[in-house]
Design an enzyme around this catalytic site. Structure first.
Site, mmCIF file in Angstrom:
data_model
loop_
_atom_site.group_PDB
_atom_site.id
_atom_site.type_symbol
_atom_site.label_atom_id
_atom_site.label_comp_id
_atom_site.label_asym_id
_atom_site.label_seq_id
_atom_site.Cartn_x
_atom_site.Cartn_y
_atom_site.Cartn_z
ATOM 1 N N CYS A 163 48.075 28.386 -53.042
ATOM 2 C CA CYS A 163 47.092 27.371 -52.635
ATOM 3 C C CYS A 163 45.948 27.248 -53.637
ATOM 4 O O CYS A 163 45.474 26.152 -53.906
ATOM 5 C CB CYS A 163 46.535 27.714 -51.251
ATOM 6 N N GLU A 214 43.433 23.304 -44.198
ATOM 7 C CA GLU A 214 43.454 23.771 -45.584
ATOM 8 C C GLU A 214 44.668 23.143 -46.232
ATOM 9 O O GLU A 214 45.803 23.532 -45.966
ATOM 10 C CB GLU A 214 43.503 25.298 -45.640
#
Length: 554
Positions: free
Chosen positions: A369, A335
């Site tokens: 994020c 990720e």
């Protein structure tokens, strides 16, 4: 039935144990049956309580979590301040034989602790400890695993304020950012594990073809063994507990490598899980924490004992992890970065969603994020949205929630600090380039706080109009910067949204939900919210393109 009711309403009526039908009373069979049923019910309840109720366990309260805590303020703090400042240098920090990590509060510059970094031998030893502990843990039942998760959930709910303050001290965020990004998301994942974890990992019966109609096909999920997670610093509680809980529930042990920026808080959060495991009668060595510099991390990523790696961080480091993992063909979930767009469709009520967009941009000072990195708005509504943001951003208050004033009160702040000041020069360069390219800039510089002189603050910033040729439209900022990009047609908005190398998340806002859904289907990313922001934490989490591959979570 009349006899039973008579017993309930008139318990003092003598029990009839004779054969004389004329004597008043009831048959002794009735009370014995009732007592027997009650006894069975009590035994069942006691069994469930013994195997399912949360187990209380001890935990310490770290002193730095208190707003009244005082320590040495480090001038211009960074992770290697111990090499420059004799006030925080350990006896062996300067001998060159071992490396250390300086832990500090980025909102105040206060020194928390100087940690000895793990070396390769210590990392390998922790992997072996996890491997040995997993051999027994893999045979535990889902009931046993659920009890561990349930115990941690109750503890987290009971101690949520303390956990929020620990996260604030180590990252400089605000309490509301900790509540939304740390507490709520972690509790949500634990609730999902408790309700659906066993079903997700239970054997599945699969249909076969005609030639094999006489066969019975099943997919069985087995524990992998020792898994690893290398996680980022922006949410120390959530980023640590999420992979740990998933690993434990699947029957694995785990070695967690935290960021050097949050060694103090992560160590405490991991100790909580170890304490819970001990109280539940399991081996605490199931969970190992590695605190090291990048140069030693290959002892983890290249280990043949590691059966899977989850990485959360930058694209640059993610590539290094993926390459190292090929040595033993270790599977990796990545990720990485993102440049998440929020597409505002024509006719959208801007005032209705402005507060949500502010949260999406400035939550955790933009160090998120799936934070909103670009606002794409129709050209006819651009001026209105720019005016809304200009007014709101000017009023944002920056500071520390754990830094009392001389009078003893804690100032109300909207935004905390950034994790460090190392990226400030790069941010200023990108923002200045946008200004030189024709964009209007509000703020865009580091913020010199009046009361907290050693804090790592950057002014909440507004930049717009931004076009696709500017670096600020392409590069992930991970900072408190609102980037406004006008478009003329919906097709152009989709093209702009898909025009970067990233593809983590996105959101689409509009008065017509069907139209918003059609736009969402055309976006090249892993996750999309409709008329909302970042609501996919309970779904398989991950991105596309250079934002990584694979999914983690549920």
């Amino acid at each position: 039935m009349n006899a039973v009711l008579s017993l309930i309403l008139h318990p003092l009526i003598p029990v009839n144990i004779s054969d004389d039908d004329d004597q008043q009373g009831i048959d002794i069979v009735y009370p014995i049956t009732i007592f027997f049923v009650i006894g069975i019910w009590l035994v069942i309840q006691r069994y469930h309580k013994m195997h399912n109720d949360p187990v209380p366990f001890p935990s310490t309260i770290p002193e730095p979590a208190s707003p009244d805590w005082q320590s040495y303020p480090i001038p211009n703090p960074h992770l290697k301040s111990h090499l420059e400042d004799e006030n925080i240098m350990t006896h062996h920090a300067g001998d060159g034989q071992r490396e250390y990590i300086t832990s500090f509060d980025p909102a105040t510059g206060l020194h928390i602790h100087t940690y000895l970094a793990d070396n390769e031998e210590e990392i390998r030893g922790k992997i072996v400890q996890a491997e040995n502990a997993q051999k027994k843990w893999r045979h535990t039942t889902f009931t046993q695993r659920r009890r561990v998760v349930r115990s941690l959930l109750k503890w987290l709910v009971d101690n949520q304020d303390l956990c929020a303050r620990v996260a604030c001290r180590d990252t400089g965020k605000t309490l509301i950012d900790a509540a939304l990004g740390e507490i709520l998301t972690t509790c949500s994942k634990m609730e999902w594990l408790l309700k659906h974890g066993e079903k997700a990992l239970s054997p599945e019966t699969r249909a076969s073809n005609f030639l094999l109609f006489y066969k019975h096909s099943q997919v069985v999920y087995e524990p992998l063994g020792v898994v690893a997670a290398i996680v980022s610093w922006n949410y120390p509680l959530h980023n640590a507990w999420s992979p740990i809980l998933a690993a434990l529930f699947a029957g694995n042990s785990i070695v967690l490598k935290c960021s050097e920026n949050v060694v103090w808080s992560t160590s405490w959060f991991v100790d909580i899980i170890k304490s819970c495991l001990r109280a539940c009668g399991h081996c605490e060595e199931l969970v190992q924490l590695v605190c090291c510099w990048p140069g030693q991390a290959e002892a983890l990523t290249k280990s043949p004992k590691i059966k899977h790696i989850t990485f959360i961080g930058s694209e640059e480091v993610g590539r290094k992890v993926a390459r190292a993992a090929t040595e033993h063909l270790t599977p990796v979930t990545l990720e990485l970065g993102g440049k998440d767009p929020a597409i505002v469709l024509p006719g959208t009520n801007l005032n209705k969603w402005a507060s949500l967009w502010m949260r999406g941009i400035f939550q955790n000072m933009g160090q998120n994020c799936i934070g909103i990195e670009r606002i794409l708005v129709h050209s006819e509504q651009y001026d209105e949205l720019h005016a809304i943001f200009n007014e709101r951003i000017r009023r944002l208050r920056v500071g520390s929630v754990l830094a009392p004033s001389p009078e003893g009160y804690v100032a109300t702040v909207d935004c905390g600090s950034m994790i460090s000041s190392e990226r400030f020069n790069g941010l200023e360069r990108i923002i200045t380039a946008a200004s030189e390219g024709g964009a209007h800039v509000l703020n865009g510089t580091p913020y010199n706080h009046t009361y907290v002189e050693n804090g790592c603050y950057f002014s909440p910033t507004l930049v717009g109009p931004v076009d696709t040729g500017m670096e600020i439209a392409k590069q992930e900022l991970f900072a408190p910067v609102a980037v406004l990009m006008p478009y003329k047609t919906i097709d152009e908005a989709i093209e702009i949204a898909n025009g970067t190398q990233y593809g983590l998340g996105a959101s689409v806002f509009g008065p017509d939900q069907r139209q918003a859904l059609e736009v969402a289907k055309k976006l090249e990313c892993g996750m999309v919210s409709i008329n909302d922001f970042g609501v996919f934490y309970d779904l398989p989490f991950g991105g596309a393109k250079r934002s990584g591959y694979g999914r983690f979570g549920q």
